[in-house]
Design an enzyme around this catalytic site. Structure first.
Site, PDB file in Angstrom:
ATOM      1  N   LYS A  15       0.838  -1.208   0.000  1.00 21.17           N
ATOM      2  CA  LYS A  15       0.000   0.000   0.000  1.00 21.17           C
ATOM      3  C   LYS A  15       0.874   1.261   0.000  1.00 21.17           C
ATOM      4  O   LYS A  15       0.668   2.170  -0.785  1.00 21.17           O
ATOM      5  CB  LYS A  15      -0.929   0.018   1.229  1.00 21.17           C
ATOM      6  N   ARG A  18      -9.975   0.679   8.323  1.00 27.42           N
ATOM      7  CA  ARG A  18      -9.464  -0.628   8.666  1.00 27.42           C
ATOM      8  C   ARG A  18     -10.463  -1.468   9.429  1.00 27.42           C
ATOM      9  O   ARG A  18     -10.173  -2.605   9.777  1.00 27.42           O
ATOM     10  CB  ARG A  18      -8.263  -0.414   9.550  1.00 27.42           C
ATOM     11  N   ARG A  67      11.763  -5.474   5.120  1.00 28.44           N
ATOM     12  CA  ARG A  67      11.512  -4.058   4.803  1.00 28.44           C
ATOM     13  C   ARG A  67      12.482  -3.131   5.547  1.00 28.44           C
ATOM     14  O   ARG A  67      12.760  -3.316   6.727  1.00 28.44           O
ATOM     15  CB  ARG A  67      10.083  -3.688   5.198  1.00 28.44           C
ATOM     16  N   ARG A  84      11.128  -1.191  11.017  1.00 33.08           N
ATOM     17  CA  ARG A  84      10.004  -0.826  11.874  1.00 33.08           C
ATOM     18  C   ARG A  84       9.896  -1.755  13.071  1.00 33.08           C
ATOM     19  O   ARG A  84      10.115  -2.947  12.957  1.00 33.08           O
ATOM     20  CB  ARG A  84       8.699  -0.872  11.048  1.00 33.08           C
ATOM     21  N   ARG A 137      -0.470  -8.944  13.286  1.00 34.31           N
ATOM     22  CA  ARG A 137      -1.069  -7.937  12.390  1.00 34.31           C
ATOM     23  C   ARG A 137      -1.881  -8.621  11.293  1.00 34.31           C
ATOM     24  O   ARG A 137      -2.944  -8.139  10.911  1.00 34.31           O
ATOM     25  CB  ARG A 137       0.035  -7.059  11.771  1.00 34.31           C
TER      26      ARG A 137
HETATM   27  P1  AP5 Z   1       4.834  -1.647   1.906  1.00 34.84           P
HETATM   28  O1  AP5 Z   1       4.562  -0.801   0.707  1.00 34.84           O
HETATM   29  O2  AP5 Z   1       5.517  -1.051   3.075  1.00 34.84           O
HETATM   30  O3  AP5 Z   1       3.475  -2.401   2.355  1.00 34.84           O
HETATM   31  P2  AP5 Z   1       2.220  -1.853   3.174  1.00 34.84           P
HETATM   32  O4  AP5 Z   1       1.017  -2.491   2.559  1.00 34.84           O
HETATM   33  O5  AP5 Z   1       2.249  -0.371   3.255  1.00 34.84           O
HETATM   34  O6  AP5 Z   1       2.510  -2.540   4.551  1.00 34.84           O
HETATM   35  P3  AP5 Z   1       2.422  -1.947   6.048  1.00 34.84           P
HETATM   36  O7  AP5 Z   1       3.208  -2.852   6.931  1.00 34.84           O
HETATM   37  O8  AP5 Z   1       2.784  -0.492   6.072  1.00 34.84           O
HETATM   38  O9  AP5 Z   1       0.920  -2.117   6.328  1.00 34.84           O
HETATM   39  P4  AP5 Z   1       0.232  -2.089   7.681  1.00 34.84           P
HETATM   40  O10 AP5 Z   1      -1.161  -1.964   7.204  1.00 34.84           O
HETATM   41  O11 AP5 Z   1       0.516  -3.226   8.564  1.00 34.84           O
HETATM   42  O12 AP5 Z   1       0.935  -0.887   8.460  1.00 34.84           O
HETATM   43  P5  AP5 Z   1       0.471   0.588   8.826  1.00 34.84           P
HETATM   44  O13 AP5 Z   1       1.662   1.442   8.879  1.00 34.84           O
HETATM   45  O14 AP5 Z   1      -0.672   0.996   7.995  1.00 34.84           O
HETATM   46  O15 AP5 Z   1       5.682  -2.920   1.382  1.00 34.84           O
HETATM   47  C1  AP5 Z   1       6.197  -3.858   2.318  1.00 34.84           C
HETATM   48  C2  AP5 Z   1       7.590  -4.340   1.872  1.00 34.84           C
HETATM   49  O16 AP5 Z   1       7.469  -5.047   0.634  1.00 34.84           O
HETATM   50  C3  AP5 Z   1       8.605  -3.194   1.599  1.00 34.84           C
HETATM   51  O17 AP5 Z   1       9.872  -3.602   2.004  1.00 34.84           O
HETATM   52  C4  AP5 Z   1       8.551  -3.013   0.074  1.00 34.84           C
HETATM   53  O18 AP5 Z   1       9.801  -2.535  -0.437  1.00 34.84           O
HETATM   54  C5  AP5 Z   1       8.270  -4.444  -0.384  1.00 34.84           C
HETATM   55  N1  AP5 Z   1       7.490  -4.499  -1.621  1.00 34.84           N
HETATM   56  C6  AP5 Z   1       6.503  -3.635  -2.018  1.00 34.84           C
HETATM   57  N2  AP5 Z   1       6.009  -4.011  -3.210  1.00 34.84           N
HETATM   58  C7  AP5 Z   1       6.683  -5.140  -3.555  1.00 34.84           C
HETATM   59  C8  AP5 Z   1       6.634  -6.024  -4.675  1.00 34.84           C
HETATM   60  N3  AP5 Z   1       5.789  -5.803  -5.683  1.00 34.84           N
HETATM   61  N4  AP5 Z   1       7.457  -7.107  -4.701  1.00 34.84           N
HETATM   62  C9  AP5 Z   1       8.323  -7.332  -3.678  1.00 34.84           C
HETATM   63  N5  AP5 Z   1       8.431  -6.535  -2.594  1.00 34.84           N
HETATM   64  C10 AP5 Z   1       7.628  -5.459  -2.537  1.00 34.84           C
HETATM   65  O19 AP5 Z   1      -0.086   0.361  10.312  1.00 34.84           O
HETATM   66  C11 AP5 Z   1       0.779   0.060  11.374  1.00 34.84           C
HETATM   67  C12 AP5 Z   1      -0.001  -0.012  12.681  1.00 34.84           C
HETATM   68  O20 AP5 Z   1      -0.595   1.274  12.934  1.00 34.84           O
HETATM   69  C13 AP5 Z   1      -1.174  -0.982  12.710  1.00 34.84           C
HETATM   70  O21 AP5 Z   1      -0.752  -2.291  13.056  1.00 34.84           O
HETATM   71  C14 AP5 Z   1      -2.071  -0.345  13.769  1.00 34.84           C
HETATM   72  O22 AP5 Z   1      -1.594  -0.620  15.059  1.00 34.84           O
HETATM   73  C15 AP5 Z   1      -1.899   1.135  13.505  1.00 34.84           C
HETATM   74  N6  AP5 Z   1      -2.891   1.657  12.545  1.00 34.84           N
HETATM   75  C16 AP5 Z   1      -2.633   2.227  11.335  1.00 34.84           C
HETATM   76  N7  AP5 Z   1      -3.762   2.601  10.726  1.00 34.84           N
HETATM   77  C17 AP5 Z   1      -4.780   2.234  11.568  1.00 34.84           C
HETATM   78  C18 AP5 Z   1      -6.181   2.335  11.485  1.00 34.84           C
HETATM   79  N8  AP5 Z   1      -6.790   2.879  10.418  1.00 34.84           N
HETATM   80  N9  AP5 Z   1      -6.910   1.865  12.520  1.00 34.84           N
HETATM   81  C19 AP5 Z   1      -6.331   1.329  13.611  1.00 34.84           C
HETATM   82  N10 AP5 Z   1      -4.997   1.180  13.748  1.00 34.84           N
HETATM   83  C20 AP5 Z   1      -4.225   1.650  12.731  1.00 34.84           C
HETATM   84 MG    MG Z   2       2.430   1.046   4.848  1.00 38.77          MG
END
Ligand code: AP5
Ligand code: MG
Length: 217
Positions: free
Chosen positions: A13, A88, A127, A160, A171
């Site tokens: 994402k 979410r 990552r 992270r 997660r």
């Molecule tokens: P990346 O692009 O970082 O993936 P992502 O989908 O953004 O993954 P996240 O870990 O950021 O998602 P998340 O939903 O768990 O975390 P968030 O920060 O939102 O890609 C991942 C890796 O793969 C990278 O190394 C990249 O280089 C690689 N990659 C990308 N594309 C690729 C490809 N095509 N092929 C190979 N490799 C590839 O949330 C974190 C925490 O915050 C949550 O757990 C929760 O506690 C809180 N939180 C955030 N939002 C909310 C909400 N709305 N409600 C409640 N809690 C929330």
């Molecule tokens: Mg992300």
């Protein structure tokens, strides 16, 4: 263009949101990034969110809904926005609809990025993120030219806190339990488009662009 990116942790994402931001000139709004910044700065919001995030659990709806409500009213969201990591839960989806109705906006596209479990764990354990500009790397799939240093700005790359295998699995469970129901929720509203998230980053980006621009294939 107002856009939601749905998908499990590690689906890409954030990676795709950065590419969409550059192409369409609309801001990425990542609740994860906003919460991590608050934790780092030890703000009252960060204090509330920290323990949930460290354990791989979702932060309570009321906390995140408040930050989105404020953020969507900013001037830079006028031409559009990319929601990355919000909504979410179904409650967040409902709250978003109410916020948008108040400010006279609507969601144009919900893009669901599909990637399965073990690939997600591989992506998240490798990552690395730039502390300075937020650019994303992967130790194997998208390595920086110099180890630990950002290609774009020379910043330091870090891992992270929640990218430990045990927390990643929590997660993923939270995603299945609380977030996956949004797929059907948006299907029923007829605005969901699913995109296969396995392949090169540019290839996936082109798939998303075809959906956004409404071109066939
Ligand atoms: P990346 O692009 O970082 O993936 P992502 O989908 O953004 O993954 P996240 O870990 O950021 O998602 P998340 O939903 O768990 O975390 P968030 O920060 O939102 O890609 C991942 C890796 O793969 C990278 O190394 C990249 O280089 C690689 N990659 C990308 N594309 C690729 C490809 N095509 N092929 C190979 N490799 C590839 O949330 C974190 C925490 O915050 C949550 O757990 C929760 O506690 C809180 N939180 C955030 N939002 C909310 C909400 N709305 N409600 C409640 N809690 C929330
Ligand atoms: Mg992300």
């Amino acid at each position: 263009m107002n856009l939601i990116l749905l998908g499990p942790p590690g689906a890409g994402k954030g990676t795709q949101a950065q590419m969409i931001e550059e192409r369409y000139r609309i801001p990425q709004i990542s609740t994860g990034d906003m919460l991590r910044k608050s934790v780092k700065e030890n703000t009252p919001l960060g204090v509330k969110a920290k323990a949930f995030m460290e354990q791989g659990q979702l932060v309570p709806d009321g906390v995140v809904i408040g930050i989105i409500d404020e953020r969507l009213r900013s001037q830079d969201c006028h031409p559009g926005f990319i929601l990355d990591g919000f909504p979410r839960t179904i409650a967040q989806g409902e709250a978003l609809q109410a916020i948008l109705a108040k400010i006279g906006k609507r969601i144009d596209h919900v893009i669901n990025i599909e990637v399965d479990g073990e690939e997600l764990v591989r992506r998240l354990t490798g990552r690395r993120t730039c502390r300075n500009c937020g650019m994303m790397y992967h130790l194997l799939f998208h390595a920086s030219k110099r180890e630990g240093v950002c290609d774009r700005c020379g910043g330091v790359l870090y891992q992270r806190e929640d990218d430990k295998e045990e927390t990643i699995r929590m997660r993923l469970r939270e995603y299945e339990r609380q977030t996956a129901p949004l797929i059907q929720y948006y299907q029923l509203k007829n605005c969901l488009r699913s995109v296969q998230g396995v392949g090169g980053q540019n290839e996936i980006f082109e798939r998303i662009v075809r959906q956004l621009d409404g071109t066939p294939g």
